[in-house]
Structures are given as C-alpha cells and as structure tokens.
Enzyme design. Sequence first.
Site, PDB file in Angstrom:
ATOM      1  N   CYS A  95       0.836  -1.201   0.000  1.00  0.00           N
ATOM      2  CA  CYS A  95       0.000   0.000   0.000  1.00  0.00           C
ATOM      3  C   CYS A  95       0.876   1.258   0.000  1.00  0.00           C
ATOM      4  O   CYS A  95       1.537   1.541  -0.987  1.00  0.00           O
ATOM      5  CB  CYS A  95      -0.960  -0.051   1.191  1.00  0.00           C
ATOM      6  SG  CYS A  95      -2.347   1.103   1.050  1.00  0.00           S
ATOM      7  N   HIS A 150      -3.472  -5.603   1.119  1.00  0.00           N
ATOM      8  CA  HIS A 150      -2.794  -5.816   2.408  1.00  0.00           C
ATOM      9  C   HIS A 150      -2.754  -7.300   2.785  1.00  0.00           C
ATOM     10  O   HIS A 150      -3.647  -7.763   3.505  1.00  0.00           O
ATOM     11  CB  HIS A 150      -3.532  -5.054   3.512  1.00  0.00           C
ATOM     12  CG  HIS A 150      -3.342  -3.576   3.472  1.00  0.00           C
ATOM     13  ND1 HIS A 150      -2.346  -2.940   4.176  1.00  0.00           N
ATOM     14  CD2 HIS A 150      -4.020  -2.609   2.809  1.00  0.00           C
ATOM     15  CE1 HIS A 150      -2.414  -1.630   3.959  1.00  0.00           C
ATOM     16  NE2 HIS A 150      -3.417  -1.406   3.128  1.00  0.00           N
ATOM     17  N   GLU A 197      -0.970  -8.687   4.972  1.00  0.00           N
ATOM     18  CA  GLU A 197      -0.800  -8.839   6.432  1.00  0.00           C
ATOM     19  C   GLU A 197      -2.134  -8.790   7.167  1.00  0.00           C
ATOM     20  O   GLU A 197      -2.216  -9.151   8.333  1.00  0.00           O
ATOM     21  CB  GLU A 197       0.178  -7.773   6.962  1.00  0.00           C
ATOM     22  CG  GLU A 197      -0.410  -6.399   7.238  1.00  0.00           C
ATOM     23  CD  GLU A 197      -0.631  -5.546   5.990  1.00  0.00           C
ATOM     24  OE1 GLU A 197      -0.539  -6.096   4.873  1.00  0.00           O
ATOM     25  OE2 GLU A 197      -0.925  -4.345   6.139  1.00  0.00           O
TER      26      GLU A 197
END
Lengths: 226, 84
Positions: A87, A195, A197
């Site tokens: 990002c 994302h 994560e």
Amino acid sequence: MSASIGVIVFPGTNCEHDAVGAVDALGGEGRLIFHTDTSLGQLDGLILPGGFAHGDYLRPGAIARFSPIMEAVRTFAEAGGPVVGICNGFQVLCEAHLLPGALQKNRGLTFLCQPSELEVVSTSSVLTSSATVGQRLSVPINHFSGSYTCDLDTLSQLESQDRIMLRYVDNPNGSIDSIAGISNEAGNVVGLMPHPERAVSSLLGSEDGAVLLRSFLGAAAAATVG
Amino acid sequence: MRFLAHVDVRLRHGIADPEGATILRALPALGFTSVASVESGRSFRVELDAADLEAARSMAASLADRLLANPVIEESVIEVEPLG
C-alpha cells in the site's frame, strides 16, 4: 532458521504492528526500524508497510523517499535483499524509483476499503513464489491513491519480463491493465496495494495473504544479504 | 538576490485525471453547461535566493523535477521573477 524481517516506520505509518504480527504469526521475526535510522542491522528481508507517511503531503511517498533510512533500503534492495512495499510502502518504492510507474488517485475519487479478489499472474517474485499462476486470493484493499499507472513502454516491459505479480479480478481502482502488484526485474523488490498482512487468519476474514507472506519469509530465510 | 518561482505541476498528456473529470461532472449542477474540459493540477510559489535569474531558474527546475512533480506522471511549467 526463522527469517528476521525489518518493518520500516515513517511518521504516519499505521500498519507496522499488523505487519510485525503477521510475520511473527507465520514463523518469522519482525522488528520495527525507524525512518531516521541510517542502517538496517542484521536482516533477511524488509517490509515497507501501509499508512500515510508524512501525511501523504505532496504525493503519497514523495517525502518518505528522502528519509535517512531509504539509502540503506536502496542498498539492501540493490544487493538482492527481499523487499516488499504494501500500500503506502508500494507508493514509497515507486517514488524512490525502486519500482517503475506511479500510484494515482482511484478512478471515481473513491476511498476503497473492502475485500478484493486477486489473481496471481506471475510466481517469479519473492512474494508469489509459493503461489500458483491463476490462483485466486481474497485480500483487502484500503486506499485512496491505488490506481497504478505507467507509460506504455514500461507496461509492455512489465508484461514481457513477467513482472506483473497480481491483477485485480474486477479492477476496483482503475489501475492500468488491472495491476495490483509488480516486481522489479530481479523479482526481489515487490509492491502491491492490497494488504496481505490483514489476511493471515480466518478471524480476519481471509487467510489468503498467508501464501504471499510465506513466500516472502521463505525468500528472506534463503537470502544472504544483510 | 531573491526570486519568486511559480511552479505549475500538471499531469502529462494521456494520464488519467480523476479530479478533473469529477469537477467537470459537477459543473452542470451549478448551471455551467458549456464547460468543455477541466484539467486539475497544483501550483507552488517558491521564494529562493540565487546569484542571478539563470541560476534561480535552474534551481527551480531542479527542485520541481526532484520533488514537486513526479516525472513519471507529471510535468512542470516554471516561471521565475526577481523579488524586489
């Protein structure tokens, strides 16, 4: 041996703990590195996490690129060390010219915060080596400036060199060629707007990001840089 | 000597301009029905000290290229005047 992963924190970064948490949950060891540091120490891989470095003033990543730590990031990247920008981190890598192109405001000027369906296009990068071409992954996006753009020469180069890692299935932000993530020529520096994560546990709604981060941790554990 | 540099940053031709497009779509609601196009951009006024006009121009061009604009998608137009 578990991979030691540095997570760079700029003023305004807000995904650093998610990144460290995901790395730790997948068997690596994450630790934070401050933007004013000038050396990385002993590391196997680097994450530039999401957020709003320097308030996104001027353009996302434009100021962060001049941070003291970025010289060490560049050296690590050029030596072949695995680096992923997620990002805002992707925006920083583009502004730093470690990746080609730029991220523009989303088509329709809409801030997007939603699950996105991705298709794995290439497995010749540190982030996708454990995935399979054509695999569909559900990974959230959360951005205002995520519309990837580049000139047509760069686009054809990305295609011919197999450097488009991930594409959106429904292209929510208007990215050129539906690009969600790319790599550098060597495949060790990668950037993506989604994302991973935030998608490493069914509690978070998806575990599909784990295959990406596992690839990255594997590449980091095997790397000899740092 | 002190100079004032006007740096006008605009998107390169062919790069999508979602801001300009959104503004263009909003204008008819205000009664502006004959607007043909809108391009968005950003302008900066930078005061700087330099030996002469040429040096001021060159400094302004350099800082525009290295920071104010992203040459991948943007170009800048620069005008420099002496500040009296």
